[in-house]
Design an enzyme around this catalytic site. Sequence first.
Site, PDB file in Angstrom:
ATOM      1  N   ASP A 123      -2.241   4.697   7.644  1.00  0.00           N
ATOM      2  CA  ASP A 123      -2.642   5.905   8.366  1.00  0.00           C
ATOM      3  C   ASP A 123      -3.140   5.516   9.754  1.00  0.00           C
ATOM      4  O   ASP A 123      -2.362   5.309  10.670  1.00  0.00           O
ATOM      5  CB  ASP A 123      -3.709   6.638   7.553  1.00  0.00           C
ATOM      6  CG  ASP A 123      -4.034   8.031   8.081  1.00  0.00           C
ATOM      7  OD1 ASP A 123      -3.806   8.301   9.278  1.00  0.00           O
ATOM      8  OD2 ASP A 123      -4.539   8.849   7.306  1.00  0.00           O
ATOM      9  N   ASP A 151       0.860  -1.175   0.000  1.00  0.00           N
ATOM     10  CA  ASP A 151       0.000   0.000   0.000  1.00  0.00           C
ATOM     11  C   ASP A 151       0.902   1.232   0.000  1.00  0.00           C
ATOM     12  O   ASP A 151       2.082   1.150   0.329  1.00  0.00           O
ATOM     13  CB  ASP A 151      -0.937   0.013   1.208  1.00  0.00           C
ATOM     14  CG  ASP A 151      -2.222   0.797   0.952  1.00  0.00           C
ATOM     15  OD1 ASP A 151      -2.350   1.424  -0.125  1.00  0.00           O
ATOM     16  OD2 ASP A 151      -3.105   0.794   1.822  1.00  0.00           O
ATOM     17  N   ASP A 152       0.321   2.363  -0.369  1.00  0.00           N
ATOM     18  CA  ASP A 152       1.100   3.600  -0.386  1.00  0.00           C
ATOM     19  C   ASP A 152       1.362   4.100   1.026  1.00  0.00           C
ATOM     20  O   ASP A 152       2.445   4.586   1.339  1.00  0.00           O
ATOM     21  CB  ASP A 152       0.404   4.674  -1.220  1.00  0.00           C
ATOM     22  CG  ASP A 152      -1.023   4.974  -0.785  1.00  0.00           C
ATOM     23  OD1 ASP A 152      -1.599   4.221   0.037  1.00  0.00           O
ATOM     24  OD2 ASP A 152      -1.602   5.955  -1.291  1.00  0.00           O
TER      25      ASP A 152
END
Length: 162
Positions: A96, A92-93
């Site tokens: 969070d 994933d980028d």
Amino acid sequence: MSSERYHQHFTISWDQLHRDVRQLCHQMIERDFKGIVAITRGGLIPAALIARELNVRLIDTICIKSYDHMDQGGLNIMKGVDHDGEGWLLVDDLVDTGKTARAVREMMPKAHFVTIYAKPEGRPLVDQYLTEVAQQCWIQFPWDMGVAYVEPLVDQVKRNYD
């Protein structure tokens, strides 16, 4: 979660993203993965770059939606995978709050989970990441931005005095 929690912005260019992905790949060069699973949409581009750098040809996706621009809502899982992740690289980028990361960890508990960027709340859920970013920072990814004309400063000032 709402956009009101973001007090900082971090803009990432295409060049910076590519450099960051390559640096992360250097840390995984000795590993041999069956394939890559990209978490859509943010993980698609990093996964493609990682696949190229590590010469991995088998790529799948887990399709999850949790954001509407800067507002995080409930998870909508549109597509999963049919294995536990043994020997796979999950990409994933960004991690969070960890909401998405927890869901994909349940789906693929044996995968090696990497993100390019990690915030403190989600960081413990990934196996590897490159850059830590403050929790209250909104990351502007290059695929969410466009190039636009910016008026010269002197013209902006003159217009404000007219």
